[in-house]
Scaffold this active site. Structure first.
Site, short mmCIF file in Angstrom:
data_model
loop_
_atom_site.label_atom_id
_atom_site.label_comp_id
_atom_site.label_asym_id
_atom_site.label_seq_id
_atom_site.Cartn_x
_atom_site.Cartn_y
_atom_site.Cartn_z
N GLY A 208 83.30 30.17 29.24
CA GLY A 208 82.66 28.86 29.39
C GLY A 208 81.94 28.46 28.13
O GLY A 208 82.08 29.11 27.09
N ASN A 209 81.17 27.39 28.21
CA ASN A 209 80.36 26.98 27.07
C ASN A 209 79.08 26.35 27.58
O ASN A 209 78.89 26.22 28.79
CB ASN A 209 81.14 26.04 26.14
CG ASN A 209 81.54 24.77 26.85
OD1 ASN A 209 80.69 23.95 27.20
ND2 ASN A 209 82.83 24.61 27.11
#
Ligand code: CTP
Length: 395
Positions: A208-209
């Site tokens: 993810g980020n």
């Protein structure tokens, strides 16, 4: 949207009447003139003095009020209203409105006004689900009344079902949407992406980020408030879906591509505020990966570039999160993806970028013009970006 507007807030006899106090307060703080009209039953739950104090304006409740500055109160209210909002609206008032009954200040005002009317129902689930109420609501919708809610959840009786007054943010969002219907994006379809995609490693893990989704959600709300019909393609975020916006929830970049391309088939503009993962694991493990080995390698493959795949005749706006050489890197992306605009920000600053409510951006257009905006709330940044989209659409 709301500043300097006259909003007639009708309050009827539901326990949710206390929530109307908060609504009146928020609208007043945003600069609206809020004229509260209470039914007799509403006064059993909250007093006119409460609204009088919150709004700083007289509260209408009596048809024949000799102390009123207007000779005919409901006509004056109906004429000066930019919008009428009935929150909470009981089954009784909905039935009266559907039948054209006008036997108190509120129902007379609604029958008399040419302003749009928003209705936020609140009642027991059985009353709401009763076919009579449903037919009344359908009838009012046919006549252009805008409904918001009711929500599903715990009711005053302790039961769970439909009938709760809509969340205040949804009522406020609907108010902004209705007031902005004739805005400079009226009749336009805008697609916005938001949030950070999650690329599956196995059933419980992902890459993810740090994108919070706030910038994209702000753009979706701002476009809605300027009259656009908006599709928001959202990767997972902690944000509530905005009222009056079609939200398509996705998780991965591939899902986002499908949703964005489908929504943009008939759109005028695409604003890709989402942080799309450039890579994904080649294959997600079907079972949870156990820690059996000392080192573990993941093979990653490139994700498709959504902006580059979108229709060329759309207005396309990209976002560039940079940690160095902001303008130069952003310009390269603008040219590489053949965009109309790119919005760049320096993610190393703590007051802008990921998670913040404010943003300091640089907007670069095709002609190479660079505009640096000061630190602004994300909603304001959204409007500045949309100013440019409006100019491009009309140019
Ligand atoms: N974008 C996209 N599809 C992707 C990746 C990004 O549409 N697969 C969009 C983003 O939503 C954003 C812009 O492209 O509007 C960002 O461009 P990109 O070159 O992907 O930025 P970075 O990932 O930051 O590039 P780099 O890692 O090379 O700096």
């Amino acid at each position: 949207m709301v500043r300097d507007k006259t909003i007639v807030l009708g309050v009827t006899g539901s326990i949710a009447a206390y929530k109307a106090v908060e609504l009146a307060s928020k609208l007043t703080q945003e600069g609206a003139r809020v004229d509260v009209v209470m039914t007799k039953a509403a006064q059993q739950f909250v007093t006119p003095l409460t609204f009088r104090t919150i709004t700083g304006r007289p509260v209408a409740s009596e048809m024949f009020d000799l102390a009123s500055e207007f000779s005919i109160e409901h006509v004056a209210l109906a004429e000066r209203a930019d919008l009428v909002v009935i929150a909470p609206a009981t089954a009784n008032v909905i039935a009266k409105l559907a039948a054209g009954i006008a036997d108190d200040v509120l129902t007379c005002t609604v029958l008399d006004t040419k302003a749009p009317v928003i209705v936020a129902p609140a009642m027991h689930a059985n009353m709401y689900q009763n076919r009579i109420t449903q037919e009344n609501i359908a009838r009012l919708k046919e006549r252009g009344f805008v409904f918001v809610g009711p929500g599903y959840g715990r009711l005053a009786t302790g039961e769970v079902g439909p009938g709760r007054l809509a969340e205040l943010d949804d009522i406020l969002g609907t108010i902004r949407q209705v007031l902005g219907r004739e805005g400079d994006l009226a009749g336009r379809r805008i697609v916005v992406s938001a949030g950070g995609t999650q690329e599956l490693i196995d059933p419980v893990r992902h890459i993810g980020n740090r994108s919070s989704g706030k910038m994209g959600y702000a753009i979706a709300e701002a476009a809605r408030d300027r009259g656009a019909s908006v599709v928001l393609v959202s990767a997972p975020t902690a944000l509530a879906p905005p009222a009056g916006v079609e939200v398509v929830q996705v998780q991965t970049a591939l899902q986002m591509r499908d949703a964005v391309l489908k929504a943009s088939a008939k759109a005028d503009a695409l604003l890709m505020a989402a942080a799309v993962s450039d890579y994904r694991p080649k294959a997600a493990a079907r079972k949870k990966i156990k820690k059996e080995v000392e080192t573990l390698s993941l093979e990653l493959v490139r994700n498709p570039d959504i902006l580059a795949e979108a229709r060329g005749d759309l207005i396309r706006v990209g976002f560039a999160a940079e940690s160095e050489d902001v303008v130069e890197n952003a310009r390269k992306k603008l040219e590489g993806k053949n965009l109309d605009l790119i919005v760049a920000n320096d993610i190393t600053a703590s007051d802008s970028g990921f998670g913040a409510d404010t943003n300091r951006v640089i907007i670069i257009d095709r002609q190479g013009k660079v505009e640096s905006l000061p630190l602004l709330p994300k909603l304001e940044v959204a409007h500045r970006i949309l100013d440019k989209v409006v100019a491009l659409l009309s140019g």
